[in-house]
Design an enzyme around this catalytic site. Structure first.
Site, PDB file in Angstrom:
ATOM      1  N   ASP A 137      28.714  27.699  20.682  1.00  0.00           N
ATOM      2  CA  ASP A 137      28.168  28.984  21.142  1.00  0.00           C
ATOM      3  C   ASP A 137      29.269  29.864  21.725  1.00  0.00           C
ATOM      4  O   ASP A 137      29.061  30.594  22.702  1.00  0.00           O
ATOM      5  CB  ASP A 137      27.072  28.776  22.198  1.00  0.00           C
ATOM      6  CG  ASP A 137      25.972  27.839  21.727  1.00  0.00           C
ATOM      7  OD1 ASP A 137      25.659  27.868  20.527  1.00  0.00           O
ATOM      8  OD2 ASP A 137      25.427  27.091  22.549  1.00  0.00           O
TER       9      ASP A 137
ATOM     10  N   GLU B  91      18.168  33.920  17.049  1.00  0.00           N
ATOM     11  CA  GLU B  91      18.785  33.689  18.359  1.00  0.00           C
ATOM     12  C   GLU B  91      20.238  34.143  18.308  1.00  0.00           C
ATOM     13  O   GLU B  91      20.704  34.727  17.335  1.00  0.00           O
ATOM     14  CB  GLU B  91      18.707  32.197  18.731  1.00  0.00           C
ATOM     15  CG  GLU B  91      19.418  31.286  17.747  1.00  0.00           C
ATOM     16  CD  GLU B  91      19.464  29.838  18.190  1.00  0.00           C
ATOM     17  OE1 GLU B  91      19.131  29.541  19.351  1.00  0.00           O
ATOM     18  OE2 GLU B  91      19.850  28.989  17.366  1.00  0.00           O
TER      19      GLU B  91
END
Length: 474
Positions: free
Chosen positions: A18, A212
């Site tokens: 991420d 997302e």
């Protein structure tokens, strides 16, 4: 001296997915979640940071733990994991860390005097009346401090499947609120920026709807919104001339299995969720993303590729490579870990498309074992007949004549080294008669010496299984 950079760009024992890259005072700081090798869930560790000079993205420095799970007042026992964060510098000169805890309907904010941390809890994102912002599933915060001083927070989780699994109502897509200069108060109501799957039909986002992982950047007069789509493994982008809406779908920047690249329909490595951000550093633009190891979605490692920003805001899809941030091919000399493979698949590539349900005994994957000094040992395991381990790219000199692989296991068959394509005529090959619990050398001699840059494919044929630790150029 410039250091050689590879993918993954951090040490192989580190699992920071991420990744949100940020440039502060000439250094690229990498913020992300923190996985565990072989973990049974996402983000089991506290936040750490790494940084590198923007002109030497092979020289990464560990900045230490910057924020712990138990620092948030809503999580004093540390039982909830810290999911994907972002860090920006506020108008007051302080650095603000934005994060969310596992499926908890609030955003946390921490503050530090340094981009390297450590960070101290500051507040939860709140509305002007002091109530917590919990609209439209707060998840995966991304923050933009624009040139005019306005501050925008982007977020959202639009998966119906996971919403039902974890008991929340999904976002309709990527949401945006404007923050006050205090960096914690939402002064506008949430608005939809990028549609989710239900809202995407009839728009430019159909087939690549938001799920997302929002990440916002401004380059020049354009705003680039990167996100993970309904296909999970691809990072797409949208472009607008303003930060609060008007976004048009641009395309896929990177897919962590190279799906879609030049029409590819079969994965060349394990697909899985994806999350990352763009950065301009040292006069170039890079896309950060992550790959999957240990045959699970819970052991992710950061990777990056250089990308092109073309006129009109277009970014062509890039391939995943082993050389990543290096700015060119790796030198075909010395030792290289097998675990920098950018392509890794077995005889049944299609089985990896169902990445959540792949059986560990059916595919090759990168793993690690032990705690040997100075760090655990990473290698490719479960190699069987039909396995291909590919590396892009290496540049060869005329002096190269021999490549040695270090293998262990029990396998009878043949080993081939192919250049530029796994189905190319072998540049070198050797019988493979392996029956060893310890690492053993297997040597390939190249009868004609290649020069220039090539991709390498080690192709295994035969019966049995083996592991692959490293390879050496002589």
């Amino acid at each position: 001296m410039k250091h050689t950079a590879v993918n993954p760009y951090l040490p192989l024992y580190e699992y920071v997915p991420d990744g949100e890259p940020r440039l502060f005072d000439g250094r690229v700081y990498l913020y992300g979640s923190h996985d565990t090798a072989g973990g049974d869930f996402f983000c089991l560790e506290d936040y750490v940071a790494w940084s590198a000079p923007e002109d030497d993205l092979g020289d990464w420095r560990y900045e230490g733990v910057i924020y712990r799970k138990d620092q948030d007042p809503s999580n004093p026992d540390g039982k909830l994991e810290l999911f994907a964060p972002d860090v920006v510098q506020g108008p007051d000169g302080h650095y603000y860390l934005y994060y969310c805890l596992r499926m908890r309907r609030e955003f946390g904010v921490a503050v530090s005097d340094s981009p390297a941390g450590p960070f101290a809890f500051y507040s939860h994102i709140q509305k002007p009346d002091g109530s917590v912002l919990e609209d439209a599933m707060p998840y995966d915060p991304s923050v933009l401090v624009d040139e005019d001083g306005k501050i925008y927070l982007y977020y959202g989780f639009a998966s119906e499947m996971l919403g039902k699994k974890y008991g929340f109502v999904k976002s309709p897509g990527a949401m945006m609120v404007q923050l006050d200069s205090d960096m914690r108060t939402a002064v506008t109501e949430p608005v939809l920026c990028i549609p989710g799957e239900d809202e995407a039909p009839g728009t430019s986002f159909a087939g690549h709807a938001y799920v997302e992982a929002p990440s916002m950047r401004r380059f020049g007069d354009l705003y680039y919104f990167v996100y993970s789509s309904q296909r999970w493994h691809e990072l797409c982008y949208a472009v607008s001339s303003r930060p609060d809406g008007g976004f048009i779908y641009g395309g896929v920047i990177v897919d962590n299995a190279d799906l879609g690249l030049n029409g590819r329909t079969l994965p060349v490595c394990m697909p899985g969720n994806n999350h990352g951000g763009l950065i301009q550093a040292g006069g170039k633009c890079y896309m950060f993303y992550h790959r999957h190891t240990n045959c699970t979605s819970f052991s992710r490692q950061g990777c990056a590729e250089q990308v092109q920003l073309l006129p009109g805001g277009r970014i062509p899809q890039v391939e995943v490579t082993s050389c990543g941030l290096n700015g060119g091919p790796l030198p075909a000399e010395g030792n290289w870990p097998a675990a920098i493979a950018c392509q890794l698949y077995g005889a049944d590539q299609a089985s990896m498309l169902d990445f959540r349900n792949v059986a560990r005994n059916t595919v090759p994957f990168i793993t690690e074992t032990g705690t040997s000094s100075p760090s655990p040992q990473q290698f490719i395991c479960n190699i069987q007949g039909g396995t291909v381990a590919g590396y892009k790219y290496f540049v060869f000199s005329a002096a190269l004549a021999v490549v040695t692989l270090w293998l262990r296991g029990t396998m009878a068959g043949a080993l081939r080294l192919c250049l530029d394509a796994p189905d190319a005529p072998p540049a070198a090959q050797s019988p493979l008669e392996l029956a060893a619990a310890d690492w053993q050398p297997v040597t390939l001699t190249l009868p004609s010496l290649p020069t220039g840059a090539h991709s390498l494919y080690f192709c295994f044929d035969g019966a049995g299984r083996c592991d692959f630790l490293r390879f050496t150029f002589h």
